[in-house]
Design a protein around this motif. Structure first.
Motif, mmCIF file in Angstrom:
data_model
loop_
_atom_site.group_PDB
_atom_site.id
_atom_site.type_symbol
_atom_site.label_atom_id
_atom_site.label_comp_id
_atom_site.label_asym_id
_atom_site.label_seq_id
_atom_site.Cartn_x
_atom_site.Cartn_y
_atom_site.Cartn_z
ATOM 1 N N VAL A 6 -78.902 -8.701 30.711
ATOM 2 C CA VAL A 6 -78.481 -10.099 30.889
ATOM 3 C C VAL A 6 -77.585 -10.252 32.110
ATOM 4 O O VAL A 6 -77.850 -11.061 32.988
ATOM 5 C CB VAL A 6 -77.768 -10.625 29.621
ATOM 6 C CG1 VAL A 6 -77.326 -12.061 29.833
ATOM 7 C CG2 VAL A 6 -78.677 -10.507 28.411
ATOM 8 N N CYS A 39 -74.634 -5.540 26.823
ATOM 9 C CA CYS A 39 -73.225 -5.145 26.827
ATOM 10 C C CYS A 39 -72.440 -5.962 25.795
ATOM 11 O O CYS A 39 -72.922 -6.978 25.295
ATOM 12 C CB CYS A 39 -72.637 -5.302 28.224
ATOM 13 S SG CYS A 39 -72.363 -7.019 28.695
ATOM 14 N N CYS A 65 -71.978 -9.682 26.589
ATOM 15 C CA CYS A 65 -73.193 -10.468 26.419
ATOM 16 C C CYS A 65 -73.554 -10.582 24.948
ATOM 17 O O CYS A 65 -74.103 -11.595 24.520
ATOM 18 C CB CYS A 65 -74.341 -9.853 27.217
ATOM 19 S SG CYS A 65 -74.097 -10.070 28.987
HETATM 20 ZN ZN LIG Z 1 -74.078 -8.065 29.853
#
Ligand SMILES: [Zn+2]
Ligand SMILES: [Zn+2]
Length: 151
Positions: free
Chosen positions: A11, A24, A27
């Protein structure tokens, strides 16, 4: 669960340690919040497009597309329209629209028919070869008989 691996977040493209979530921590947090917002928006605006959601919620297109591609939005019961990968017609499930899917099915059928007719042809030629051999034998036998008659 797979061992944590260092990779780029799909992302935000930041490097992160993937513990199996695929994105992550930032995100993931953002995703769950955005998911709720998106679901709410979709319920209020059935059949909306990804672009509409992105502009209405100020959510990144990438995130919405990522959620959609991973079936998260479908799991939430959202019917989000997005373009067919082939012709661009808006669809709410799968990769291709109905027209393109049936086009693919037809093309597939034609290929299968061609394969079948090719198989039929090779069967026919095999039968022809089989037919040829007894005839040769018959001719040889006749020749043999003729020779006998001569003597
Ligand atoms: Zn991310
Ligand atoms: Zn299409």
């Amino acid at each position: 669960m797979a061992a944590p691996t260092l990779k780029n977040c799909p992302v935000c493209h930041k490097l992160f340690l993937d513990k199996g979530y695929g994105v992550c921590n930032n995100c993931m947090q953002e995703q769950s919040e955005t998911k709720q917002k998106i679901l709410q928006y979709v319920q209020e605006h059935p059949g909306c497009t990804v672009a509409e959601i992105a502009s209405a919620l100020n959510a990144p297109m990438k995130l919405i597309k990522y959620l959609r591609e991973h079936g998260d939005l479908v799991d939430l019961g959202a019917a989000i329209k997005y373009p067919c990968k082939k012709c661009g017609a808006l669809i709410d499930r799968g990769t291709y629209c109905r027209a393109c899917t049936s086009e693919f099915a037809e093309a597939n059928q034609k290929i299968q028919q061609r394969v079948q007719s090719a198989e039929r042809l090779s069967d026919l030629s095999k039968e022809l070869k089989k037919d040829n051999s007894p005839k040769k034998k018959v001719k040889l036998r006749m020749h043999f008989i003729n020779m006998n008659d001569d003597t």
